[in-house]
Design a protein around this motif. Structure first.
Motif, PDB file in Angstrom:
ATOM      1  N   GLY A  93       1.024 -13.483   8.860  1.00 26.86           N
ATOM      2  CA  GLY A  93      -0.090 -12.544   8.970  1.00 26.86           C
ATOM      3  C   GLY A  93      -1.355 -13.232   8.490  1.00 26.86           C
ATOM      4  N   PHE A  94      -2.495 -12.880   9.084  1.00 27.13           N
ATOM      5  CA  PHE A  94      -3.756 -13.564   8.790  1.00 27.13           C
ATOM      6  C   PHE A  94      -4.837 -12.583   8.352  1.00 27.13           C
ATOM      7  CE2 PHE A  94      -1.435 -16.129  11.804  1.00 27.13           C
ATOM      8  CZ  PHE A  94      -1.612 -17.422  11.361  1.00 27.13           C
ATOM      9  N   VAL A  95      -5.563 -12.975   7.304  1.00 27.29           N
ATOM     10  CA  VAL A  95      -6.735 -12.220   6.847  1.00 27.29           C
ATOM     11  C   VAL A  95      -7.876 -13.219   6.698  1.00 27.29           C
ATOM     12  CG1 VAL A  95      -7.731 -10.757   5.058  1.00 27.29           C
ATOM     13  CG2 VAL A  95      -5.300 -10.567   5.600  1.00 27.29           C
ATOM     14  N   ARG A 161      -3.635  -4.710   9.326  1.00 21.35           N
ATOM     15  CA  ARG A 161      -3.307  -5.337  10.618  1.00 21.35           C
ATOM     16  C   ARG A 161      -2.408  -6.556  10.404  1.00 21.35           C
ATOM     17  NH1 ARG A 161      -8.411  -7.580  13.532  1.00 21.35           N
ATOM     18  NH2 ARG A 161      -8.253  -8.946  11.718  1.00 21.35           N
ATOM     19  N   ALA A 162      -2.696  -7.338   9.351  1.00 22.48           N
ATOM     20  CA  ALA A 162      -1.868  -8.509   9.066  1.00 22.48           C
ATOM     21  C   ALA A 162      -0.466  -8.115   8.627  1.00 22.48           C
ATOM     22  CB  ALA A 162      -2.533  -9.356   7.982  1.00 22.48           C
ATOM     23  N   LEU A 170       1.556 -14.143   4.164  1.00 29.91           N
ATOM     24  CA  LEU A 170       0.200 -13.690   4.424  1.00 29.91           C
ATOM     25  C   LEU A 170      -0.749 -14.843   4.097  1.00 29.91           C
ATOM     26  CD1 LEU A 170      -1.621 -11.260   5.175  1.00 29.91           C
ATOM     27  CD2 LEU A 170      -1.787 -10.766   2.736  1.00 29.91           C
TER      28      LEU A 170
END
Length: 239
Positions: A93-95, A161-162, A170
């Motif tokens: 997951g990406f932030v 969303r991630a 993450l």
């Protein structure tokens, strides 16, 4: 596709060269790094130190010029583009600093996007997105657009969303860079909670010492190599 390995993430002798000949730039110079499942690691260093490059390689957004990258024992550097994309969709997951939300789309629809790409049903997407928004403290804000949310709320949507795909890792690149001090602390408290209560492995690039203090371990890069790698015995989140 994934095998069992002693580390969740392992880099060995990773180099990254951009350009050729006299214009070649070596962004990474033989990086060795191990990250175990459940760790919260802050990656720090000055501009051009290689910290974002190594995060892009771990996130399957870039590939190493040489060296090995193992994810749960699988050699990622040998995977095809499609295989790396599947690994990214399923496990990562990406932030980002800039939130990267669709402006005319509601919070819930933004959170649903990764599930839409996976081909999940509408009912499954709606339920998972609502749960993810509740988990970041935005229950009741599902139908608001980014323009109707504060910066801190927008970053919470980005984190939801991630997280909606339940990733193993993450990856957060300067997640508080566009926020004031109070909102930054709220986001860091949330990342700490996701790590401690949900067991999500967190890798965070930051230049802010106060934010890095939340991590359980701090890795510092300098000139394309790991300068230091030390545990943080008293992470701020624990307080």
């Amino acid at each position: 596709m994934l095998a069992t390995g002693s580390s969740l993430i392992r880099l060995r002798g990773v180099t990254k060269v951009y350009g050729q000949g006299q214009a070649a730039l070596m962004a990474l110079k033989g990086v060795n790094l191990d990250v175990a499942a459940g760790e919260f690691v802050a990656v720090m260093g000055p501009s051009g130190s290689g910290k974002s490059t190594v995060m892009n390689i771990i996130g399957c957004l870039d590939t190493p010029t040489a060296g090995e990258y193992l994810f749960r024992g699988v050699h990622v550097e040998t995977l095809s583009r499609d295989q790396r994309a599947r690994l990214r969709r399923r496990y990562l997951g990406f932030v980002f600093q800039g939130f990267n939300l669709l402006a005319r789309t509601s919070a819930q629809e933004n959170v649903e996007l990764p599930l839409l790409y996976r081909g999940e049903s509408a009912a499954a997407r709606h339920a998972a997105a609502r749960d993810a928004l509740v988990s970041v403290g935005l229950g009741g804000w599902e139908h608001h657009t980014p323009a109707e949310l504060s910066g801190g709320q927008q970053q919470r949507v980005a984190i939801a969303r991630a997280m909606v795909t339940r990733p193993a890792v993450l990856l957060a690149d300067e997640p508080t860079g566009n926020l004031d001090t109070q909102r930054s602390r709220e986001i860091m408290d949330l990342l700490w909670q996701l790590n401690v209560e949900h067991g999500i492995t967190v890798l965070m690039v930051t230049h802010e010492t106060e934010m890095a203090a939340y991590a359980k371990r701090v890795v510092r890069f300098l000139d394309g190599a790991v300068e230091s790698d030390a545990p943080n015995p008293h992470p701020a989140g624990a307080a």
